[in-house]
Motif scaffolding. Structure first.
Motif, PDB file in Angstrom:
ATOM      1  N   GLN A 200       0.835  -1.199   0.000  1.00 54.87           N
ATOM      2  CA  GLN A 200       0.000   0.000   0.000  1.00 54.87           C
ATOM      3  C   GLN A 200       0.873   1.253   0.000  1.00 54.87           C
ATOM      4  O   GLN A 200       0.639   2.188  -0.768  1.00 54.87           O
ATOM      5  N   LEU A 201       1.897   1.283   0.834  1.00 50.89           N
ATOM      6  CA  LEU A 201       2.787   2.439   0.902  1.00 50.89           C
ATOM      7  C   LEU A 201       3.536   2.648  -0.412  1.00 50.89           C
ATOM      8  O   LEU A 201       3.582   3.759  -0.945  1.00 50.89           O
TER       9      LEU A 201
ATOM     10  N   ASP B  69       5.865  15.668  -3.939  1.00 53.94           N
ATOM     11  CA  ASP B  69       4.446  16.002  -3.773  1.00 53.94           C
ATOM     12  C   ASP B  69       3.535  14.953  -4.402  1.00 53.94           C
ATOM     13  O   ASP B  69       2.533  14.558  -3.806  1.00 53.94           O
ATOM     14  N   THR B  70       3.894  14.506  -5.577  1.00 62.74           N
ATOM     15  CA  THR B  70       3.099  13.483  -6.261  1.00 62.74           C
ATOM     16  C   THR B  70       3.108  12.187  -5.472  1.00 62.74           C
ATOM     17  O   THR B  70       2.072  11.548  -5.284  1.00 62.74           O
ATOM     18  N   ARG B  71       4.263  11.793  -4.980  1.00 64.78           N
ATOM     19  CA  ARG B  71       4.378  10.546  -4.217  1.00 64.78           C
ATOM     20  C   ARG B  71       3.533  10.605  -2.947  1.00 64.78           C
ATOM     21  O   ARG B  71       2.797   9.670  -2.636  1.00 64.78           O
ATOM     22  N   VAL B  72       3.624  11.694  -2.201  1.00 61.75           N
ATOM     23  CA  VAL B  72       2.856  11.828  -0.959  1.00 61.75           C
ATOM     24  C   VAL B  72       1.359  11.796  -1.270  1.00 61.75           C
ATOM     25  O   VAL B  72       0.581  11.138  -0.559  1.00 61.75           O
ATOM     26  N   ALA B  73       0.944  12.452  -2.342  1.00 63.85           N
ATOM     27  CA  ALA B  73      -0.472  12.450  -2.736  1.00 63.85           C
ATOM     28  C   ALA B  73      -0.936  11.045  -3.118  1.00 63.85           C
ATOM     29  O   ALA B  73      -2.035  10.620  -2.737  1.00 63.85           O
TER      30      ALA B  73
ATOM     31  N   ARG C   1      -3.954   5.941  -1.508  1.00 61.23           N
ATOM     32  CA  ARG C   1      -3.992   4.520  -1.153  1.00 61.23           C
ATOM     33  C   ARG C   1      -4.311   4.309   0.322  1.00 61.23           C
ATOM     34  O   ARG C   1      -4.273   3.195   0.822  1.00 61.23           O
ATOM     35  N   GLY C   2      -4.595   5.401   1.048  1.00 66.70           N
ATOM     36  CA  GLY C   2      -5.097   5.292   2.411  1.00 66.70           C
ATOM     37  C   GLY C   2      -4.087   5.415   3.527  1.00 66.70           C
ATOM     38  O   GLY C   2      -4.405   5.122   4.682  1.00 66.70           O
TER      39      GLY C   2
END
Length: 113
Positions: free
Chosen positions: A23-24, A70-74, A79-80
């Motif tokens: 998930q991460l 920013d894209t990765r964190v979003a 994915r919760g």
């Protein structure tokens, strides 16, 4: 000189860890080394692995620096999973920290805005 990284994350509950790290990281493991170890290749020659090692579980601390912060964190949020901490250092570098269910810390760092 070739730089290679193989960073371990010890866990007690291997099945739960597989689910959380999928998930991460947004993908299943790159390969499963054994019944108790799975590996994600983050970039060429740079991997993290989860291994069932109850006696050491919960003590890993890793930070991965990425260009697409920013894209990765979003995407991780989609994915919760939300960071437990957010930091901005005096030089403008940003960092988010996630903790798996056993307390292992995995952070992502990125360049200033």
């Amino acid at each position: 000189m070739t730089l290679e990284l193989f960073a371990g994350i010890p866990v007690t509950d291997y099945a739960a860890a597989l689910k959380w790290y999928e998930q991460l990281l947004g993908a299943p493991p790159t390969f499963v080394a054994s019944d108790t170890e799975a590996v994600w290749e983050l970039a060429e020659h740079r991997s993290v692995y989860v291994e069932r090692r109850p006696e050491r579980a919960g003590h890993a601390m890793h930070t991965v620096f990425v260009d697409d912060f920013d894209t990765r964190v979003a995407r991780i949020a989609e994915r919760g999973i939300e960071p437990v901490e957010r930091e901005t250092y005096s030089n403008g570098v940003r960092k988010v920290i996630y903790r798996d269910p056993e307390g292992n810390e995995i952070g992502f760092g990125g360049a200033p805005l």
